[in-house]
Design an enzyme around this catalytic site. Structure first.
Site, PDB file in Angstrom:
ATOM      1  CB  ILE A 182      -1.001  -0.021   1.166  1.00 11.49           C
ATOM      2  CG1 ILE A 182      -2.074  -1.088   0.909  1.00 11.49           C
ATOM      3  CG2 ILE A 182      -1.647   1.350   1.371  1.00 11.49           C
ATOM      4  CD1 ILE A 182      -2.966  -1.389   2.090  1.00 11.49           C
ATOM      5  CG  ASP A 209       8.948  -2.006   6.290  1.00 10.48           C
ATOM      6  OD1 ASP A 209       9.491  -2.972   6.880  1.00 10.48           O
ATOM      7  OD2 ASP A 209       7.803  -2.079   5.803  1.00 10.48           O
ATOM      8  NE  ARG A 253      -6.719  -3.564  11.232  1.00 10.75           N
ATOM      9  CZ  ARG A 253      -6.971  -3.561   9.929  1.00 10.75           C
ATOM     10  NH1 ARG A 253      -6.839  -2.424   9.242  1.00 10.75           N
ATOM     11  NH2 ARG A 253      -7.347  -4.666   9.314  1.00 10.75           N
ATOM     12  CD  GLU A 309     -11.565   1.543  13.815  1.00 12.18           C
ATOM     13  OE1 GLU A 309     -12.161   0.688  13.112  1.00 12.18           O
ATOM     14  OE2 GLU A 309     -10.484   2.029  13.479  1.00 12.18           O
ATOM     15  CG  HIS A 317     -11.645   0.925   9.562  1.00 11.59           C
ATOM     16  ND1 HIS A 317     -11.215   0.188  10.635  1.00 11.59           N
ATOM     17  CD2 HIS A 317     -10.941   0.438   8.491  1.00 11.59           C
ATOM     18  CE1 HIS A 317     -10.317  -0.711  10.249  1.00 11.59           C
ATOM     19  NE2 HIS A 317     -10.133  -0.566   8.947  1.00 11.59           N
TER      20      HIS A 317
END
Length: 341
Positions: free
Chosen positions: A156, A175, A236, A265, A284
């Site tokens: 993504i 990363d 998240r 949520e 979301h």
């Protein structure tokens, strides 16, 4: 001959037509329930051969009470509803659908970046309140030449890096699992998290939620950022320490945030983020398009087919350690999956 019993533990769609199409075999009995608790899952799934899961808890307690289960697939990317260790010990394959919404999430992150930096929400509200004056958006800084920091550099954020190229942004990423050569092929520099926080004008969070990433973005990271920096989150909620974020926003340590996900949520009605003018919130929704939803549901069902009907590991196997105790064939699903998208 006994049919394979496949249970959908819970879902939030109008129907299960995509799952039914994929699982339309005389060898499969599809059972749909709406479980919310461990006890409900155990009661419905005790003798199931496969589970398709959305939010219902597939805990160690649940897994220890599954007598026949061979595979659990989950709608979407995250598998935090499932105890992976317990599943592996039990010899159960766990699969997800990691590639169904790459463009959608990258597009949504880009939309949030543009909406915040161009003050779209502020301007829209002002006009609807009868104020036609560009000065309500001041100050707006030019986007070209700014630095975008990507926390995580999987598929993504790689797609996002490609999408922002025409905007003239410098892109850096943190990363520890991605080789520098891979990042360089996208024109992206791999840096430490500390360096990313110090350098980035926009920090976009894309790390999956794991024990290692929970609270990854906390008080120390916000303290290291520029006061003009903004934070985007389409991964998240718990990857960000929400109380630390709220404090940083309240004290002006960072300029703003645009969040598609939060720690709890749906968002609590008394969450301070709801009353902050420097915060954009969406529910979301980054993953969603009609096409992505259909692809996710069909691929989740196909993971069950891989195991039960073809005797193969699911294409999107998550707990690869299970191969040590479960002797299946390697998945060869190219034509099988190509028909779904």
């Amino acid at each position: 001959m006994r049919k394979w019993k496949v249970v959908v533990t819970d879902w939030e769609y109008a129907d299960l037509r995509y799952e039914e199409q994929v699982l339309s075999s005389e060898q499969i009995e599809l059972v749909a329930v709406q479980c919310r608790t461990e006890e409900e899952v155990i009661a419905a799934c005790r003798d199931a051969d496969a589970l398709i899961n959305q939010y219902a808890p597939i805990s160690r307690k649940v897994i220890e009470n599954l007598s026949n289960c061979k595979v659990i697939t989950r709608y979407g990317v995250g598998v935090n509803t499932i105890d992976l260790g317990a599943a592996t010990e039990k010899g159960i394959c766990v699969a997800n659908v990691p590639d169904y919404c790459m463009d959608e999430v990258a597009d949504h992150a880009l939309a949030l970046i543009l909406a915040w930096t161009r003050k779209v929400v502020v301007a829209n509200q002002a006009v609807k309140n009868g104020v036609w004056d560009f000065k309500v958006t001041q100050p707006i800084a030019r986007l070209r030449g700014k630095t975008l920091g990507l926390v995580g550099f999987g598929k993504i954020p790689q797609a996002l890096a490609e999408k922002v190229k025409p905007l003239g942004l410098r892109v850096i990423a943190f990363d520890p699992y991605v080789p520098e050569a891979v990042a360089a092929s996208y024109g992206v520099q791999i840096v430490t998290l500390d360096q990313l926080c110090a350098d980035a004008d926009i920090v976009s969070v894309h790390a999956p939620l794991t024990e290692a990433t929970e609270g990854l973005m906390g008080a120390g990271q916000f303290a290291a950022m520029k006061e003009s920096a903004i934070v985007i989150n389409t991964s998240r909620g718990p990857v960000i320490d929400e109380q630390a974020l709220i404090h940083a926003l309240r004290t002006g340590k960072i300029a703003g945030a645009a969040l598609d996900v939060v720690e709890r949520e749906p968002i609590d009605t008394d969450n301070p983020l709801l009353s902050m003018d420097n915060v954009i919130l969406t529910p979301h929704v980054a993953w969603y398009s009609e096409e992505a939803a259909a692809e996710m549901r069909a691929k989740a069902a196909m993971g069950v087919v891989d195991v039960l009907l073809h005797g193969e590991y699911p294409k999107y196997l998550v707990n690869h350690e299970v191969k040590a105790s479960v002797p299946l064939q390697e998945c060869c699903p190219e034509a099988r999956y190509a028909a779904l998208v």
